[in-house]
Enzyme design. Structure first.
Site, mmCIF file in Angstrom:
data_model
loop_
_atom_site.group_PDB
_atom_site.id
_atom_site.type_symbol
_atom_site.label_atom_id
_atom_site.label_comp_id
_atom_site.label_asym_id
_atom_site.label_seq_id
_atom_site.Cartn_x
_atom_site.Cartn_y
_atom_site.Cartn_z
ATOM 1 N N LYS A 1 77.662 27.370 5.070
ATOM 2 C CA LYS A 1 76.934 28.309 4.192
ATOM 3 C C LYS A 1 77.849 28.861 3.102
ATOM 4 C CE LYS A 1 75.448 30.311 7.917
ATOM 5 N NZ LYS A 1 74.864 31.046 9.019
ATOM 6 N N SER B 1 78.938 26.324 11.137
ATOM 7 C CA SER B 1 77.742 27.055 10.698
ATOM 8 C C SER B 1 78.097 28.032 9.571
ATOM 9 C CB SER B 1 77.150 27.798 11.908
ATOM 10 O OG SER B 1 76.306 28.838 11.517
ATOM 11 N N ASP C 1 71.441 24.435 9.218
ATOM 12 C CA ASP C 1 71.977 25.551 10.018
ATOM 13 C C ASP C 1 70.847 26.434 10.540
ATOM 14 O OD1 ASP C 1 74.198 27.245 11.020
ATOM 15 O OD2 ASP C 1 73.231 28.705 9.707
ATOM 16 N N ARG D 1 70.323 26.959 19.004
ATOM 17 C CA ARG D 1 71.514 27.440 19.736
ATOM 18 C C ARG D 1 71.246 28.800 20.362
ATOM 19 N NH1 ARG D 1 75.717 27.786 15.334
ATOM 20 N NH2 ARG D 1 77.038 28.622 16.976
ATOM 21 N N HIS E 1 83.193 37.158 3.808
ATOM 22 C CA HIS E 1 82.250 37.071 4.926
ATOM 23 C C HIS E 1 82.826 37.833 6.100
ATOM 24 C CE1 HIS E 1 79.314 35.336 7.671
ATOM 25 N NE2 HIS E 1 80.313 35.226 8.532
HETATM 26 N N1 URA Z 1 77.077 33.449 12.408
HETATM 27 C C1 URA Z 1 76.681 32.288 11.857
HETATM 28 O O1 URA Z 1 76.308 32.224 10.689
HETATM 29 N N2 URA Z 1 76.727 31.171 12.626
HETATM 30 C C2 URA Z 1 77.124 31.169 13.914
HETATM 31 O O2 URA Z 1 77.140 30.132 14.535
HETATM 32 C C3 URA Z 1 77.521 32.400 14.462
HETATM 33 C C4 URA Z 1 77.484 33.531 13.684
#
Ligand code: URA
Length: 444
Positions: free
Chosen positions: A187, A183, A161, A168, A82
């Site tokens: 995932k 977050s 999320d 957010r 990621h």
């Molecule tokens: N990317 C994400 O998936 N979540 C966040 O909170 C910030 C960047």
């Protein structure tokens, strides 16, 4: 549970229990908690932070809000990567086939670009025919057959999320380390891989402004992944200038193809070699870092990684004639070459502004609904540390939009020169992993 009492607790800097966090996430997902109360809690978290335990519980609650992928029917060690996103970051396009060519299984879910950073899905979709919406069985079969697949994030994974991030985004509560870490990691954990490599970028063209902040986020995410039993490591990488030379969808796919033919720009190749080595160690295919690196170097040169890229494109419906012959990709109508008005050494390149310019040229989205022009973008000819003579080509802007010529002077201003010699910028600054309760930080 009375939400006002929980907001009050966090406002006063007290800890929330696992049961309280579960009730908040569950209540919010079921529309039992209104946005205004959730916003107040998020703001309190931004100011008061969360303990390690609270962050683990938040991650777990979010993870449990939806389905999780069970990749156990795919043999071998599954390794995910990621990136927190940057300008010209086409790493997944080359790194996934590179490690897959050596036996790592990559079952990856990716996102789209928004604002000044690009998204892997948009880059892939610039290949005619390429599908990123495979059914679950197609996804699994592709990983089994080719060694890798890349699809869009499933809406069934971590629905909490999706809802929370949207809130957010409009309440200025994105930039909280526990909220970002939970977050991203919820995932990644839901995606089911055994190992996770995180590329946490900092600098002008990144989400994290400073190396210190990037390190803080990286440690939090490594701590979460390790807590949940995954081999999780992070690399802190510089986004003080764009990665590689190409910014924009087709342009980046072409650069990834060149790189898989062993002809990539040095900073991008350095990142691939380092990250690829780490993934081979994580997947336990090699014990010795030097041997792993040699294998990675070899497959970047000998065509094996390119071969996996071809198979991956073919399996996901893409027209491989574009990969065999990248000249076939459509070109933007307008090309604006930009030459230097000065001589000197390149001191800095404003990655964020070039990302924004690339978006205005058509390569990115200002709003989620915007449509991308795959041909648009920028190709750099010079990077930090290079010597430049007056009149040398610095970069070319590509667009279908005739009225974008005025971006030329702005892009020119994104290059800063020095009379004194400058050095190329390193890409990977640090690698972070955990042994027991301790962080092992290796500086490059
Ligand atoms: N990317 C994400 O998936 N979540 C966040 O909170 C910030 C960047």
């Amino acid at each position: 549970m009375i939400m006002t009492e929980l907001i009050e607790k966090k406002k006063n800097g007290e800890r929330l229990t696992r049961e309280e966090i579960d009730a908040i996430i569950d209540g919010y997902c079921k529309n039992g908690i209104p946005d205004y109360q959730m916003s107040a809690l998020l703001m309190a978290i931004c100011f008061r932070g969360m303990t390690e335990e609270e962050t683990f519980h938040l991650t777990e609650s979010m993870l449990n809000s939806g389905k999780t992928l069970d990749l156990s029917s795919i043999s071998g060690i599954k390794c995910d990567k990621h990136s927190t996103g940057g300008v010209g970051d086409k790493t997944s396009l080359a790194l996934c086939p590179l490690v897959a060519s050596l036996g790592v299984k990559v079952a990856k879910m990716s996102g789209r670009g928004l604002g000044f950073t690009g998204g892997t899905l948009d880059k892939l979709e610039s290949i005619p025919g390429m599908r990123v919406n495979l059914s679950p069985s197609e996804f699994f079969e592709t990983v089994k057959k080719v060694g890798m697949a890349i699809v869009g994030q499933s809406a069934e994974l971590v629905p909490a999320d999706k809802k929370l991030y949207a809130l957010r985004d409009v309440t200025s509560t994105v930039d909280s380390i526990p909220l970002i870490a939970s977050s991203i990691m919820s995932k990644k954990l839901a995606s089911g891989s055994d190992c996770i490599l995180l590329d946490v970028k900092y600098g002008k063209g990144a989400f994290m402004p400073t190396k210190e902040k990037a390190e803080e986020l990286a440690k939090e995410m490594v701590r979460i992944g390790t807590h949940f039993g995954k081999d999780t490591r992070a690399e802190i990488t510089s986004m003080e200038q764009p990665l590689g030379l190409a910014i924009g969808n087709i342009l980046e796919v072409q650069e990834a193809i060149d790189t898989l033919h062993g002809k990539g720009p040095k900073d991008f190749v350095d990142l691939l070699l380092e990250s690829g080595t780490t993934m081979l160690l994580q997947a336990k295919l090699y014990e010795d870092a030097k041997k792993a690196r040699k294998a990675i170097e070899a497959n970047l040169e000998n065509g094996k990684a390119f071969h996996v890229f071809m198979e991956f494109v073919k399996a996901q419906g893409g027209d491989v004639s574009y990969i065999e012959n990248p000249e076939k990709f459509p070109k933007a109508i307008y090309a604006f070459p930009i030459k230097s008005l000065k001589s000197g050494y390149v001191k800095s390149i404003d990655a964020m502004d070039l990302g924004l310019i690339s978006m205005e040229l058509g390569a990115g989205r200002e709003k989620k609904e915007d449509v991308i022009d795959p041909t648009a973008g920028i190709v750099l000819e010079k990077k930090v540390g290079d010597v430049v003579n007056k009149g040398d080509l610095l970069m070319t802007l590509y667009t279908e939009r005739a009225n974008k010529r005025d971006l030329v002077s702005r892009a020119l201003g994104d290059f800063e020169f020095s009379d004194a010699e400058t050095s190329p910028l390193p890409v990977i600054e640090e690698s972070i992993r955990m042994e027991g309760d301790a962080f092992i930080i290796e500086k490059d």
